[in-house]
Design an enzyme around this catalytic site. Structure first.
Site, PDB file in Angstrom:
ATOM      1  CG  ASP A 172      -2.205   0.860   0.900  1.00 45.43           C
ATOM      2  OD1 ASP A 172      -2.152   1.697  -0.039  1.00 45.43           O
ATOM      3  OD2 ASP A 172      -3.225   0.735   1.604  1.00 45.43           O
TER       4      ASP A 172
HETATM    5  C1  NOJ Z   1      -4.060   3.835   0.069  1.00 44.19           C
HETATM    6  C2  NOJ Z   1      -5.238   2.931   0.213  1.00 44.19           C
HETATM    7  O1  NOJ Z   1      -5.161   2.239   1.437  1.00 44.19           O
HETATM    8  C3  NOJ Z   1      -5.395   1.930  -0.911  1.00 44.19           C
HETATM    9  O2  NOJ Z   1      -6.606   1.256  -0.761  1.00 44.19           O
HETATM   10  C4  NOJ Z   1      -5.302   2.617  -2.229  1.00 44.19           C
HETATM   11  O3  NOJ Z   1      -5.507   1.695  -3.261  1.00 44.19           O
HETATM   12  C5  NOJ Z   1      -3.943   3.275  -2.327  1.00 44.19           C
HETATM   13  N1  NOJ Z   1      -3.811   4.284  -1.278  1.00 44.19           N
HETATM   14  C6  NOJ Z   1      -3.704   3.942  -3.673  1.00 44.19           C
HETATM   15  O4  NOJ Z   1      -4.441   5.091  -3.778  1.00 44.19           O
END
Ligand code: NOJ
Length: 755
Positions: A292
């Site tokens: 993430d």
């Molecule tokens: C953080 C989020 O937790 C995740 O779900 C998302 O896909 C990513 N950022 C990318 O934006």
């Protein structure tokens, strides 16, 4: 490298492939050709270029949601130091940067374009929690397919969805993005979404690669506070939280995203047990794992060491791609030189990324999803229609006293509330490319049908610090003025629709709430409206279960509509007027009070189960144990009556199929759809078992007066659970089978699994 040398390179790879396939190697499967292609490509890559493939960046100007800002992205692309980019705004930009990668980088390896396509792309479907209330897998799969069609036409190869994190805590804002609290339903939805996105073949221009997230247990953040720690028994993990990720893997998902949280003391992003041991070795996952957003860097804050240490930890755990943080790019070379990491580990990760690009058809044509014009296999009209049906089926009728709904045409209607006329908020969280022009608010949709009196009535919130965090602009009029105008319009009408709840920023990522009441500003309005003495229909637009004690006592009807997407407004108007009879059922329990959280239907009995009026039992002194609205709950404009359950046998052996029959009758005045639910309780086992677990459901449509017998079939697989050795087993003995309209209101019948 210019275009002609790139062509030369690819031709030489192709020649060696043809040569190899002519040799005795017997290379004939697509997979072998892919392996040879990738071997050949990797043999020409420098170590830096391999690291480049592991580097996923955001465009310079994009919204930054973590601690690192990517800069000099174009230059890095030209140097072959970027494997993919995500959340780029336009197709044009994607095309230009792909051109740069393919024509200017030394080996011309195409980029992978990712995007947070969470519930639709241009056409927005209800938020996932809403959509899950449809309990309709075909519909859910179709929405994912439609999202894939629209996203891929915009040059997107890869979507960061489905989010399958089970959560039992509505304080966590991200419950909006998931399918609720149940592992059985969550697994079916995970599967449907992966199939919808990925289609039959990833290299089809209309397919996109899915990314199941957030591995693992992100939805169990302590106290519902986003990004918080998770500490959980292994039985619970395997029994409740892991099944939907496993279902996505079984459905063939090609990528997995890590979670921000730690799991039992080790951050998920550096957790070898989770990725190498469980996901890859035990479950057989063959795709790639992406972190993430800056999760490797954040392991520093978790106290695991500097970026070099955490990057090595992540790679060692089985992570292949680094989102935004650039830890892999900037530190792994040194780690290999120092001997703390093997170069072959980087090779392995790079190979996985190249395999994904190959599967997506990007080596055949880097512009496969970037063509100017494309005919969609689902027309725009069909997608819009799908959005409408999805929105209709997501709405859950929580209360309808004296059949105040549906409206009669002669009634004078007032509509009030800060969410009645907001396009952004009906679309909901995580909407990056939603088409606002095609979105109707509830007010607009009602006005298309009839004359209504409207007034905003209240601010979303009066909490100044929250307003800042969610970028909420206060109305130039003060609260008193807003309220007075609403009272004026409400006084002129026969019935009041109050459209209240949360704006799009109040749920989703980084949107935890300690208080899940409707905001005070809106509650005050509702209380003033109540004093007028007209029936109030509360229409909720929101992304999480709310505590609705007061509302459930004082409003005549409550329709939970979530953020319903592009067609949400029209769906609501049509339900209010009875064109569609609501059929949604909750997939998360609605607590009476925030103090009951975590609250879920599949809880375990205690040694001192609750007994009314008995103090020393497991209970609260101040509120009942039960939710206000339980899992599986949802009313209809009609009523359904259940007959008694009959079984094909009350004793079964492990090769048998148990068949349960129940008659359901429509006893009301409208045609309606009932989602009948089957639960099982294992009465005696070697470990403590939940009071009940969902094991099946059926949707049945009935005309007034009509009845149908539905049947459920169960085998011992449905009786399996995770035992103390973390094995999935069934144990002979007594079971209780329940069938009903929700998790609390069921008919019961016992049976025995024989030794
Ligand atoms: C953080 C989020 O937790 C995740 O779900 C998302 O896909 C990513 N950022 C990318 O934006």
């Amino acid at each position: 490298m210019n275009k002609s040398s790139r062509v030369l390179l690819l031709t030489s790879i192709l020649m060696s492939l043809i040569w190899l396939s002519g040799c005795e190697l017997g290379i004939n499967s697509t997979q072998s050709i892919q392996a040879v292609f990738i071997d050949s490509l990797m043999s020409q890559m420098t170590f830096e270029e391999k690291l480049g493939q592991l580097n996923l960046l955001v465009w310079d100007g994009s919204l930054q949601t973590g601690s690192v800002k990517n800069t000099g992205v174009s230059e890095k692309v030209e140097k072959g130091l970027v494997g993919g980019l995500f959340n780029i705004e336009t197709k044009e930009e994607r095309k230009n940067i792909q051109q740069l990668a393919v024509e200017k980088s030394r080996l011309g390896i195409p980029l992978l374009f990712g995007q947070d396509v969470i519930h639709g792309h241009k056409t927005v479907f209800p938020i996932p929690l809403g959509l899950s209330c449809s309990w309709d897998m075909e519909l859910i799969q179709l929405t994912a397919k439609a999202a894939a069609i629209e996203a891929s036409a915009d040059g997107i190869d890869w979507v960061f969805s489905p989010m399958v994190d089970i959560s039992r805590d509505p304080r966590w804002g991200r419950v909006a993005e998931g399918a609720g609290e149940d592992p059985y339903l969550g697994s079916l939805i995970a599967q449907a979404m992966v199939n919808g996105y990925q289609g039959n073949s990833l290299n089809h221009p209309e397919s996109v690669m899915a990314c199941v997230k957030h591995f693992a247990l992100y939805g169990a953040a302590e106290a519902g506070r986003d990004y918080n720690s998770v500490d959980m028994s292994e039985i619970k993990m395997h029994q409740v939280y892991l099944p939907p990720y496993k279902a996505a893997v079984d459905a063939g998902v090609e990528s997995v995203m890590t979670a921000f949280n730690d799991v039992n003391g080790i951050p998920a992003t550096g957790n070898k047990k989770l990725f190498n041991d469980l996901l890859r070795d035990k479950w057989g996952f063959n795709g790639f794992v992406v972190t993430d957003y800056t999760a490797i860097n954040e392991m520093g804050n978790h106290g695991l060491g500097n970026l070099s240490t955490t990057s090595t930890l992540a790679m060692d755990a089985g992570i292949d791609m680094d989102m935004v943080g650039e830890g892999f790019l900037n530190t792994l070379k040194n780690s290999v030189e120092k001997g703390t990491l093997l170069a072959s580990q980087v090779d392995q990760a790079c190979r996985r990324i190249l395999e994904a690009k190959y599967s997506l058809g990007l080596f055949d044509d880097p512009f496969i999803r970037l063509k100017e014009e494309r005919r969609h296999s689902l027309s725009e009209g069909k997608i819009m229609d799908l959005a409408y049906h999805a929105a209709l089926q997501s709405c859950v009728l929580l209360k309808n006293d004296q059949q105040v709904l549906p409206f009669k045409t002669s009634q004078k209607i007032a509509i009030v509330g800060p969410l009645a006329d907001s396009k952004e908020d009906i679309l909901g969280t995580w909407v990056l490319n939603g088409d606002l022009d095609k979105t109707l608010t509830v007010l607009e949709a009602l006005r298309n049908r009839t004359e209504v009196f409207y007034s905003k009535g209240a601010e979303i919130t009066n909490n100044v610090s929250m307003a800042k965090l969610i970028n909420y602009q206060f109305d130039p009029k003060n609260s008193k003025q807003l309220q007075k105008e609403a009272i004026d319009v409400a006084s002129k009408s026969d019935v009041i629709i109050a459209v209240l709840g949360e704006n799009a920023q109040m749920n989703g990522e980084a949107a935890s709430l300690a208080d899940i009441n409707i905001q005070e500003s809106q509650q005050n309005l509702l209380k003033e409206l109540y004093k007028i003495g007209k029936p109030i229909v509360l229409v909720l637009i929101n992304g999480r279960p709310l505590t609705l004690e007061w509302e459930s006592k004082h409003c005549s009807a409550i329709l939970e509509c979530w953020s319903g997407g592009t067609q949400g407004g029209k769906a609501i108007a049509d339900i209010l007027f009875g064109d569609y009879n609501p059929s949604g059922k909750l997939t998360m329990s609605f607590p009476r009070s925030v103090g009951q959280i975590p609250l879920y239907y599949n809880y375990k009995t205690t040694g001192r189960p609750f007994i009314e009026q008995v103090k020393y039992t497991s209970r609260y002194l101040d509120v009942p144990n039960t939710p206000l609205f339980p899992f599986g709950y949802g009313l209809s404009y009609t009523t359904f009556e259940y007959g008694d359950i009959t079984l094909n046998s009350e004793e079964i052996y492990d090769n048998d199929t148990l068949v349960a029959y129940v008659e359901i009758k429509n006893t009301g005045m409208y045609e309606g759809v009932e989602t009948s639910q089957l639960y099982i309780r294992d009465m005696v086992a070697t470990v403590t078992r939940p009071i009940k677990e969902l094991k099946g459901f059926k949707k049945v449509k009935l005309r007034p007066g009509e009845s149908k017998v539905i049947e459920f079939r169960l085998t011992v697989d449905d009786l399996k659970f995770c035992n103390a050795d973390l094995e999935w087993v069934y144990e002979p003995g007594d079971f209780m089978l329940e069938i009903g309209t929700n998790s609390q209101n069921t008919k019961q019948k016992s049976f025995r699994l024989m030794d």
